[in-house]
Design a protein around this motif. Structure first.
Motif, mmCIF file in Angstrom:
data_model
loop_
_atom_site.group_PDB
_atom_site.id
_atom_site.type_symbol
_atom_site.label_atom_id
_atom_site.label_comp_id
_atom_site.label_asym_id
_atom_site.label_seq_id
_atom_site.Cartn_x
_atom_site.Cartn_y
_atom_site.Cartn_z
ATOM 1 N N PHE A 123 15.977 3.392 -45.792
ATOM 2 C CA PHE A 123 15.615 3.547 -44.582
ATOM 3 C C PHE A 123 15.473 5.044 -43.715
ATOM 4 C CE2 PHE A 123 19.785 4.361 -42.780
ATOM 5 C CZ PHE A 123 20.508 3.653 -43.444
ATOM 6 N N ARG A 124 16.105 5.942 -44.667
ATOM 7 C CA ARG A 124 16.214 7.179 -44.179
ATOM 8 C C ARG A 124 15.022 8.014 -44.653
ATOM 9 N NH1 ARG A 124 21.817 7.747 -41.995
ATOM 10 N NH2 ARG A 124 23.202 6.514 -43.125
ATOM 11 N N HIS A 125 14.243 7.413 -45.309
ATOM 12 C CA HIS A 125 12.961 8.093 -45.904
ATOM 13 C C HIS A 125 11.863 8.408 -45.063
ATOM 14 C CE1 HIS A 125 14.447 7.011 -50.386
ATOM 15 N NE2 HIS A 125 15.061 7.451 -49.662
ATOM 16 N N VAL A 144 15.395 19.544 -38.760
ATOM 17 C CA VAL A 144 16.247 19.797 -39.621
ATOM 18 C C VAL A 144 17.228 18.478 -39.883
ATOM 19 C CG1 VAL A 144 18.448 21.113 -39.697
ATOM 20 C CG2 VAL A 144 16.371 22.305 -38.901
ATOM 21 N N HIS A 145 17.572 18.536 -41.223
ATOM 22 C CA HIS A 145 18.946 17.272 -41.511
ATOM 23 C C HIS A 145 19.798 18.182 -42.590
ATOM 24 C CE1 HIS A 145 16.292 14.380 -39.740
ATOM 25 N NE2 HIS A 145 15.347 14.873 -40.285
ATOM 26 N N LEU A 146 21.054 17.963 -42.315
ATOM 27 C CA LEU A 146 21.888 18.476 -43.093
ATOM 28 C C LEU A 146 22.077 17.992 -44.635
ATOM 29 C CD1 LEU A 146 24.711 17.912 -40.290
ATOM 30 C CD2 LEU A 146 24.083 20.388 -41.228
ATOM 31 N N SER A 147 21.717 16.549 -44.497
ATOM 32 C CA SER A 147 21.700 15.920 -45.719
ATOM 33 C C SER A 147 20.183 15.800 -46.480
ATOM 34 C CB SER A 147 22.152 14.526 -45.846
ATOM 35 O OG SER A 147 21.451 13.738 -44.730
ATOM 36 N N ASN A 148 19.905 15.488 -47.557
ATOM 37 C CA ASN A 148 18.534 15.468 -48.188
ATOM 38 C C ASN A 148 18.251 13.978 -48.039
ATOM 39 O OD1 ASN A 148 16.318 14.907 -49.540
ATOM 40 N ND2 ASN A 148 16.970 16.281 -51.361
ATOM 41 N N LEU A 193 15.191 20.515 -34.050
ATOM 42 C CA LEU A 193 15.600 19.276 -33.581
ATOM 43 C C LEU A 193 16.384 18.600 -35.014
ATOM 44 C CD1 LEU A 193 15.850 16.641 -31.851
ATOM 45 C CD2 LEU A 193 13.480 16.163 -32.660
ATOM 46 N N ASN A 194 17.475 18.037 -34.840
ATOM 47 C CA ASN A 194 18.158 17.227 -35.888
ATOM 48 C C ASN A 194 18.487 15.850 -34.831
ATOM 49 O OD1 ASN A 194 19.558 15.544 -37.414
ATOM 50 N ND2 ASN A 194 20.948 17.178 -38.079
ATOM 51 N N ALA A 195 17.575 15.017 -35.174
ATOM 52 C CA ALA A 195 17.421 13.696 -34.237
ATOM 53 C C ALA A 195 18.333 12.656 -34.815
ATOM 54 C CB ALA A 195 16.302 13.226 -34.098
ATOM 55 N N GLY A 196 19.168 13.214 -35.814
ATOM 56 C CA GLY A 196 20.248 12.001 -36.358
ATOM 57 C C GLY A 196 19.309 10.746 -36.728
ATOM 58 N N ALA A 197 20.106 9.745 -36.329
ATOM 59 C CA ALA A 197 19.393 8.459 -36.909
ATOM 60 C C ALA A 197 18.132 8.157 -36.055
ATOM 61 C CB ALA A 197 20.779 7.256 -36.596
ATOM 62 N N TYR A 198 17.958 8.704 -34.730
ATOM 63 C CA TYR A 198 16.811 8.580 -33.957
ATOM 64 C C TYR A 198 15.576 8.813 -34.838
ATOM 65 C CZ TYR A 198 19.839 7.495 -30.104
ATOM 66 O OH TYR A 198 20.565 7.093 -29.213
ATOM 67 N N THR A 199 15.686 9.887 -35.827
ATOM 68 C CA THR A 199 14.764 10.508 -36.534
ATOM 69 C C THR A 199 13.669 9.150 -37.263
ATOM 70 O OG1 THR A 199 16.243 11.973 -37.549
ATOM 71 C CG2 THR A 199 14.129 11.643 -38.740
ATOM 72 N N HIS A 200 14.609 8.198 -37.672
ATOM 73 C CA HIS A 200 14.088 7.009 -38.481
ATOM 74 C C HIS A 200 13.714 5.758 -37.498
ATOM 75 C CE1 HIS A 200 16.157 9.481 -41.041
ATOM 76 N NE2 HIS A 200 17.375 8.901 -40.985
ATOM 77 N N THR A 201 13.934 6.077 -36.341
ATOM 78 C CA THR A 201 13.666 4.875 -35.446
ATOM 79 C C THR A 201 12.914 5.031 -34.018
ATOM 80 O OG1 THR A 201 15.705 5.092 -34.131
ATOM 81 C CG2 THR A 201 15.565 3.618 -36.037
ATOM 82 N N THR A 230 34.234 16.128 -39.026
ATOM 83 C CA THR A 230 35.243 15.030 -39.164
ATOM 84 C C THR A 230 34.457 13.731 -40.035
ATOM 85 O OG1 THR A 230 35.152 14.100 -37.091
ATOM 86 C CG2 THR A 230 36.912 15.468 -37.682
ATOM 87 N N ARG A 231 33.036 13.660 -39.638
ATOM 88 C CA ARG A 231 32.249 12.738 -39.829
ATOM 89 C C ARG A 231 31.659 12.900 -41.492
ATOM 90 N NH1 ARG A 231 25.955 12.320 -38.163
ATOM 91 N NH2 ARG A 231 25.377 10.297 -39.086
ATOM 92 N N GLN A 232 32.030 11.800 -42.065
ATOM 93 C CA GLN A 232 31.719 11.815 -43.827
ATOM 94 C C GLN A 232 31.413 13.473 -44.227
ATOM 95 O OE1 GLN A 232 28.382 9.116 -42.590
ATOM 96 N NE2 GLN A 232 29.014 8.204 -44.547
ATOM 97 N N ILE A 236 29.205 14.293 -46.976
ATOM 98 C CA ILE A 236 27.718 14.324 -46.732
ATOM 99 C C ILE A 236 27.304 15.376 -45.742
ATOM 100 C CG2 ILE A 236 25.812 13.034 -45.823
ATOM 101 C CD1 ILE A 236 27.025 10.584 -46.606
ATOM 102 N N TYR A 237 28.100 15.646 -44.760
ATOM 103 C CA TYR A 237 27.724 16.538 -43.656
ATOM 104 C C TYR A 237 28.306 17.826 -43.442
ATOM 105 C CZ TYR A 237 25.153 12.224 -42.200
ATOM 106 O OH TYR A 237 24.442 11.096 -42.135
ATOM 107 N N GLY A 238 29.402 18.033 -44.464
ATOM 108 C CA GLY A 238 30.165 19.146 -44.345
ATOM 109 C C GLY A 238 31.358 19.156 -43.456
HETATM 110 C C1 DQA Z 1 20.955 13.257 -40.587
HETATM 111 C C2 DQA Z 1 20.340 12.426 -41.480
HETATM 112 C C3 DQA Z 1 20.076 11.133 -40.672
HETATM 113 O O1 DQA Z 1 19.825 10.023 -41.426
HETATM 114 C C4 DQA Z 1 21.519 10.533 -40.087
HETATM 115 O O2 DQA Z 1 21.385 9.219 -39.114
HETATM 116 C C5 DQA Z 1 22.239 11.454 -39.038
HETATM 117 C C6 DQA Z 1 22.253 13.089 -39.918
HETATM 118 C C7 DQA Z 1 21.285 14.614 -41.322
HETATM 119 O O3 DQA Z 1 21.425 15.679 -40.454
HETATM 120 O O4 DQA Z 1 21.355 14.687 -42.452
HETATM 121 O O5 DQA Z 1 22.958 11.189 -38.262
HETATM 122 O O6 DQA Z 1 19.976 13.752 -39.707
#
Ligand code: DQA
Length: 150
Positions: free
Chosen positions: A111-113, A100-104, A74-82, A18-20, A23-25
């Protein structure tokens, strides 16, 4: 006995489906986890799935993985960047992590780079949607065949 791999998802990934979705499928996290457990079984891996929105909980799970799991997807979501804390936990646990990240993340906001996880991970897969988790499990299966877990 099957080698165990921990599949860890971080904040907001509980909202997959349901989240975007553009972007995330449209697959839910439960769909993805179910498929990964099945895919792991075919590869001779026991996949244990966990998700948390809390940085501290993720750090604790990485700490506790030592000696129990051969590696972490590990997909750490936004913690990846912080999260220096998560990066330090991976280094301290001497744990093989495939990120792993779903999106590129490199095609998105600057800030996601930056990924703190990439500094300590074996490798990173991004932009291939949920297939990235399957590929990470395949990479672990190959690595462990070449170099079995102690
Ligand atoms: C994500 C990419 C992150 O930048 C974002 O904060 C996420 C998901 C991805 O799977 O593409 O929560 O990790």
């Amino acid at each position: 006995m099957a080698t165990s791999i921990l599949l860890l998802n971080g904040p907001n990934l509980n909202l997959l489906g349901t989240r975007q979705p553009e972007i995330y499928g449209r697959e839910t996290l439960a769909d993805v986890e179910k498929r990964c457990v099945e895919h792991g079984r075919k590869l001779g891996l026991k996949v244990v799935c966990r998700q948390s929105n809390s940085e501290g909980e993720l750090v604790t799970w990485v700490q506790q993985a030592r000696g129990k799991f051969a590696g972490i997807v590990l997909n750490a979501g936004a913690y990846t960047h912080t999260s220096v804390a998560l990066m330090d936990a991976i280094s301290s646990a001497e744990m093989a992590v495939i990120e792993v990240h779903l999106s590129n993340i490199h095609q998105r906001e600057t800030f996601r780079h930056l990924s703190y996880i990439s500094k300590v991970s074996v490798g990173m897969i991004c932009g291939l949607g949920s297939q990235g988790y399957d590929l990470a499990l395949e990479a672990f299966a190959k690595r462990l065949k070449a170099k079995p877990a102690k």
